[in-house]
Write an enzyme that holds these catalytic residues in place. Structure first.
Site, PDB file in Angstrom:
ATOM      1  N   GLY A 317       0.842  -1.354  -0.185  1.00 33.76           N
ATOM      2  CA  GLY A 317       0.016  -0.039   0.216  1.00 33.76           C
ATOM      3  C   GLY A 317       0.826   1.149   0.098  1.00 33.76           C
ATOM      4  O   GLY A 317       1.986   1.281  -0.592  1.00 33.76           O
ATOM      5  N   SER A 318       0.391   2.174   0.476  1.00 34.30           N
ATOM      6  CA  SER A 318       1.076   3.568   0.500  1.00 34.30           C
ATOM      7  C   SER A 318       2.397   3.524   1.386  1.00 34.30           C
ATOM      8  O   SER A 318       3.252   4.719   0.745  1.00 34.30           O
ATOM      9  CB  SER A 318       0.086   4.561   1.201  1.00 34.30           C
ATOM     10  OG  SER A 318      -0.998   4.887   0.714  1.00 34.30           O
ATOM     11  N   THR A 319       3.047   2.731   1.917  1.00 33.92           N
ATOM     12  CA  THR A 319       4.264   2.981   2.290  1.00 33.92           C
ATOM     13  C   THR A 319       5.181   2.825   1.146  1.00 33.92           C
ATOM     14  O   THR A 319       6.343   3.009   1.186  1.00 33.92           O
ATOM     15  CB  THR A 319       4.419   1.814   3.460  1.00 33.92           C
ATOM     16  OG1 THR A 319       4.235   0.643   2.792  1.00 33.92           O
ATOM     17  CG2 THR A 319       4.021   2.133   4.733  1.00 33.92           C
ATOM     18  N   LYS A 321       4.973   4.057  -1.324  1.00 29.56           N
ATOM     19  CA  LYS A 321       5.220   5.543  -2.258  1.00 29.56           C
ATOM     20  C   LYS A 321       6.321   6.002  -1.818  1.00 29.56           C
ATOM     21  O   LYS A 321       6.984   7.070  -2.551  1.00 29.56           O
ATOM     22  CB  LYS A 321       3.974   6.732  -1.958  1.00 29.56           C
ATOM     23  CG  LYS A 321       2.586   6.021  -2.234  1.00 29.56           C
ATOM     24  CD  LYS A 321       1.665   6.886  -1.617  1.00 29.56           C
ATOM     25  CE  LYS A 321       0.231   6.512  -1.923  1.00 29.56           C
ATOM     26  NZ  LYS A 321      -1.131   7.075  -1.331  1.00 29.56           N
TER      27      LYS A 321
END
Length: 723
Positions: A317-319, A321
């Site tokens: 997920g967003s980690t 990014k």
């Protein structure tokens, strides 16, 4: 007639004395004496050769091969009983014991020496806790020695000795003991009853830890009975080497304590907290739940022993990014101040990918997009990078290959081949969906950002010690490659600090320390799509100006109502990081110094204000101002309104018109103008591309459409004002 025939033959012999005489064999054929002598000679030669061969063979056996056959005969008479070596100790980095070998006794039998197997089985059954039938079967087995029970208590061994049963003996062996019970259980692993490593570090370094087995031997007769006064000898075992881990017992305890609390508070099915030294990629702590006790591991489900920080993959997920951000900064696709406009979605081919915030984040810089963890922005960045460039940095950050950590069963990340990655897949990769990594790979990539862009090889073992405690091997930190430049790493570190100060990671802030981090909330794939199950996570490092520890928190399938990583994982990160920094005795990077304390102030809201008004308001709050862009009204600010910062902090105010993803079909969110004057409301609505229809005088008390509504650009907003 017969007499005349005989007389005729005699007369013939007398008449021809010189004629040669021939013998006849049984078949009536005459044989010469020369032939007879030749045959006799050959027989004599053959017998002689056979005799010489026999003599030579006896000489070969008796003289040349004498040591071999002597040993063979001795081995047949000498029946060994194995004596296990003491397995090496496993220490933490401060040489505190995590796994040791303690003395234990094992009971064995030499069946040929047992005089009364039935009586012996009956007497031993109660003592050893073994069925009488099983013991009788072992005591009558056609084997030299059999184990009756391994690893018995000392009082049981003493009781067996006192029985004085013939053919029954007790031998000392080592038993593995884990004094800290569940601490670092999935890292250390387990050892079997035969002194062999089965899982974890115990398995990976088994050749170092197990040592060399010894034995006790006694001379026995052909029936297997011990010979009275016969030869006996003992070959002592060679103890195994010891291992010094990179794990720190205290940091490991901190991680496990906070993880236990997190699972209770969030109802997550499993979780982990992984801590590493960013400078060397040494693992300082690896807490995994659910867990098990290696002292009696058979009482726990086998799944509890799995180290999913290293051996399992998940969609981060967003980690993830952080990787997209590093690639885009390195390639010059963005700068920290590049402006974006998020209408709440991005269209890629036939797919519409939504932002987690209804209506989107509107106008924002790249720094703010990272703070907000805005999916559309990161999807657009991945598309700008292109598939090959994007995957180049995925590989550079070590996310598509095994890290090479010294642990069995490490998994590699999963990405598709370039030809199978279309625009939709690339866009989802940009915000961490559709790509799989191990938690270790992800945190190691974060360590590279903290370490000036240098990707290091993760380590679990620092040293190998001899049985006497001397260092015989020391493992040095190994640089794999320079993943990104030091400049990019520094810029990204600053952005990640802003995530904690102003963005979704505010709950991870540690008082007195600069913390850089990133939140993550990932949907779990199931049945070919994405369901309601979530993985909440947070990872970061501190102190940001001189990173000494990086931590990743992962909570799998939390059951609380709010499942965002910034809400439930960030506080766990904060608690673990705060205690770890205190334990490492690292001085605060800001905050109290002696008796003086820096004054903090609340950042006022200047969005919608003119440049002069914004400057005046911020100056009154004892804050500095830096204007970005050439617009007439402030569209965004960093830090955001309401943030607590040190007096004198510079607030960046943006006046740049927003960049749009879909300029021909843009949608914007109606801003909240309640309580503002007509001038301020008109400026703020105009900055979003909306028209204004004022009704009344005074301050705005109502607006239509309401704040938060997503509408087309140029939509008319009616504002109602009252005194």
């Amino acid at each position: 007639m017969p007499s005349r025939s005989v007389n005729a033959r005699k007369a013939y012999r007398r008449a021809a004395p010189g004629r040669q005489i021939h013998n006849r064999n049984v078949s009536g054929v005459s044989v010469s004496p020369v032939v007879i002598r030749a045959r006799a000679y050959r027989v004599i030669v053959l017998v002689t050769l056979l005799f010489l061969a026999l003599v030579l063979r006896l000489a070969w056996i008796q003289i040349v091969k004498s040591p071999f056959y002597t040993k063979l005969a001795l081995d047949q008479r000498m029946r060994p009983v194995p004596v296990e070596a003491r397995r090496g100790t496993i220490y933490d980095r401060q040489r505190r014991e995590l796994a040791v070998s303690i003395s234990a006794d094992s009971v064995y039998a030499a069946p040929a020496d047992v005089r009364d197997p039935s009586d012996a089985a009956k007497k031993l059954s109660t003592l050893l806790g073994v069925a009488e039938e099983t013991l009788l079967k072992n005591l009558t087995a056609r084997q030299q020695t059999v184990w009756l029970r391994r690893k018995v208590e000392h009082d049981v061994a003493d009781a067996v000795k006192k029985l004085g049963l013939s053919g029954i003996g007790v031998v000392e062996s080592g038993q593995r003991f884990y004094p800290k019970d569940t601490l670092a259980a999935q890292v250390i692993g387990i050892a079997g009853i035969d002194n062999q490593g089965l899982e974890g570090i115990e398995q990976y370094y088994d050749s170092q830890l197990r040592g060399v087995r010894g034995q006790i031997v006694a001379e026995r007769d052909a029936a297997g009975r011990e010979i009275e006064g016969g030869r006996q000898s003992r070959i002592p075992p060679v103890d195994g080497n010891s291992i010094v881990l990179t794990i720190d017992e205290v940091i490991q305890f901190i991680c496990e304590r906070e993880l236990d609390r997190a699972l209770v508070d969030t109802g997550a099915s499993r979780g982990l907290i992984l801590a590493m030294d960013p400078r060397t990629s040494e693992v300082l702590g690896m807490a995994i739940r659910p867990t098990f006790n290696p002292n009696n591991y058979a009482q726990y489900p086998g799944a509890n022993r799995r180290n999913f920080a290293i051996c399992d993959m998940y969609e981060p997920g967003s980690t993830f990014k952080v990787v997209t951000a590093a690639a885009s900064l390195e390639e010059g696709v963005v700068t920290p101040n590049t402006m974006f406009f998020d209408p709440g979605f991005i269209k890629v081919e036939d797919r519409t990918m939504k932002c987690w915030k209804a209506g989107g984040h509107g106008s924002q810089t790249f720094t703010q997009a990272t703070e907000n963890s805005c999916n559309p922005v990161f999807a657009s960045i991945a598309l700008k990078l292109g598939t090959e460039k994007f995957l180049q940095y995925v590989r550079a950050m070590g996310l598509s290959e095994r890290t090479g950590i010294d642990f069995p069963g490490e998994a590699a990340g999963i990405t598709h081949q370039v030809k199978k990655i279309g625009p939709v897949e690339l866009a989802t990769y940009g915000f961490g969906q559709g790509i799989s990594v191990t938690p270790l790979q992800l945190l190691n990539a974060m360590c590279a950002i903290a370490n000036g862009g240098a990707l290091m090889k993760p380590m679990l073992v620092r040293e190998v010690l001899s049985p006497e405690g001397e260092v015989i091997q020391r493992f040095q930190p190994t640089k794999i490659r320079q993943a990104v430049s030091a400049k990019t790493a520094s810029e990204l570190s600053t952005i990640l600090q802003s995530v904690v100060v102003n963005g979704s990671g505010s709950r991870a802030a540690v008082p007195g320390y600069a913390v850089a981090g990133k939140t993550g909330t990932a949907q779990k794939p199931e049945r070919g799509g994405y369901g309601e199950k979530r993985v909440a996570s947070f990872m970061g490092f501190a102190p940001a100006n001189d990173p000494r520890i990086a931590i990743l928190v992962v909570l799998d399938e939390p059951t609380v109502d709010v499942k965002y990583g910034g809400v439930i994982a960030a506080p766990i990160f904060k608690a673990a990081m705060e205690d770890a920094l205190r334990y490492l005795e690292l001085p605060p990077t800001y905050g109290p110094t002696g008796s003086s304390v820096k004054k903090t102030v609340t950042v006022p809201n200047v969005v919608g204000k003119s440049a002069d008004d914004a400057n005046s308001i911020l100056s009154a709050a004892k804050l500095s101002t830096r204007a970005e862009g050439s617009g007439s009204v402030a569209t965004e600010q960093t830090p955001k309104a309401g943030a607590r910062v040190d007096a004198g902090t510079t607030v960046v105010v943006y006046f740049t018109p927003a960049e749009r993803y879909n300029p021909d079909d843009a949608e914007v969110e109606v801003p909240d103008v309640i309580g503002r004057t007509l001038k301020d409301a008109a400026l703020l609505l105009g900055a979003r591309g909306l028209s204004v229809n004022p009704v009344g005088k005074g301050l705005v008390v109502r607006e239509e459409p309401a704040a938060g509504t997503v509408v087309k650009a140029d939509t008319m907003v009616t504002i109602y004002l009252e005194d």
